[in-house]
Design a protein around this motif. Sequence first.
Motif, PDB file in Angstrom:
ATOM      1  N   TYR A  88     -26.519  31.394 -14.011  1.00 10.41           N
ATOM      2  CA  TYR A  88     -25.712  31.543 -14.730  1.00 10.41           C
ATOM      3  C   TYR A  88     -24.750  29.979 -14.623  1.00 10.41           C
ATOM      4  CZ  TYR A  88     -21.536  33.227 -16.801  1.00 10.41           C
ATOM      5  OH  TYR A  88     -20.682  33.430 -17.931  1.00 10.41           O
ATOM      6  N   GLU A 145     -21.712  29.204 -14.356  1.00  9.81           N
ATOM      7  CA  GLU A 145     -20.639  29.054 -13.675  1.00  9.81           C
ATOM      8  C   GLU A 145     -21.181  30.018 -12.551  1.00  9.81           C
ATOM      9  OE1 GLU A 145     -16.881  30.129 -15.273  1.00  9.81           O
ATOM     10  OE2 GLU A 145     -16.811  28.501 -16.402  1.00  9.81           O
ATOM     11  N   LYS A 146     -20.758  29.688 -11.115  1.00 18.24           N
ATOM     12  CA  LYS A 146     -21.218  30.663  -9.971  1.00 18.24           C
ATOM     13  C   LYS A 146     -20.349  32.112 -10.223  1.00 18.24           C
ATOM     14  CE  LYS A 146     -20.952  30.650  -5.044  1.00 18.24           C
ATOM     15  NZ  LYS A 146     -22.446  31.377  -4.871  1.00 18.24           N
TER      16      LYS A 146
END
Length: 461
Positions: free
Chosen positions: A57, A59-60
């Motif tokens: 993804y 962003e974490k």
Amino acid sequence: MRKKELALGAFLIALVVTGGFLFMPLVQRESAQATSPEIYKNLELFGVVLERVRAEYVEKPDDAKLIENAIKGLVNGLDPHSAYLTPKEFQDEQADTRGEFGGLGIDVMMEDGAIKVIAPLDNMPADRAGVLAGDAITALDGQTVKGLSMDAAVDRMRGAVGSPVTLTIQRKGATNPITVKVIRDIIKINPVQYSVEGDAGWIKVKSFENEHTTEYLQKAVEDIKRTLDGKVSGYVLDLRNNPGGLLDQAIDLSDAFLDKGSIVVTRGRNAEDIERTTAKPGDIADGKPVIVLLNGGSASASEVVAGALQDHKRATLLGTRSFGKGSVQTLIPLANKGAIRVTTARYFTPSGRSIQATGIEPDYVVEPELPPELKLQLASVPFESEAQLRGHLKNAAATEEGGGSISYVPKEKEKDNQLQAALALLHGQLPQTGNKAMDSLDQARATTPASSPLANGPSGG
């Protein structure tokens, strides 16, 4: 790093499987174990998807949020009434059930980016601090409320008993904003409203979410009897727009009007999961006629009451068809202090009727009189019912009706033709139903003395 992630995925799969088996009642474990290969296969797929999302993804992602969303999808996808509750949502629901919480004691709505005070509750913190109906609360403890949802605004106003909150108020006629400090106190919610209408009692039960609902009803009946010196012609039990709540409160309230007989039957997934509740001796209304008002907003627990009183010919139902929610949900607490609300049974009226996705038909259909502007607004709007909800439980025993019935109730009692028809019915003046054959029969009964069983209207089955 990759090995650690795969290890975490394997751990989560094991945790889900183990937790699932511990969570299920013993009677369901055999079927779960019989299909365990398929479950393991699907859980393995879940683990793969989880790891791909965590790794790829943009962003974490928050691991806890991923799992929470997965749980929500699992439970929320069952039917419209099953849901996962976060710890905060579960805490709020418990407060609603108890009927009391730490707060200010005001009835509010959001309007133009401010919290509009509909009315402060009598002798509650806001009332004692000088808050008035019509005030617009623009800030709480110096923080603007603009952009807040209604739920978020309510959360900010609730809090520990004895804690202060400063309200910034814009009041009509005041040049500058007014600052008011309010000390939170225990707010008790009374779900029952009542009044004396001539020689009859009108009792409106707003919901069954409060575990003290039946107690409030009993106090209302006692006060009506005292006010009329015991000379009560009958009662109008108003369940319009009552969305339901606690099944045990619906049972207790039905029992208050019944001397004997079954109240409701619940049937679960397995043949042996059947429970029947029976009324205890004692009728709070002393056998006086009871008219129950229903509409498209009457659902669940309110339908349990209406169905029980109709089946036992203890009350006459007047209004429009009810919502049709004939299922029972159970709240199951979780280790994280949240909970799941799961549909665990269907309920049936004493005569064996399932009202799931069909609703309860009143003995007398009386449509509300709409003001001209609402007639135009509602002309092309379909009214919602259980049968229209996506994923609703099917009712194989009956033909499901697609549309719901109107749920409009005017604020002024003199303009409330359904209430007026109910009061007239208590005195033998039978309303026009639109059914010529029924109306002809009713007119023949119109001269029947009020003490006659016929004064209660036709049986609902």
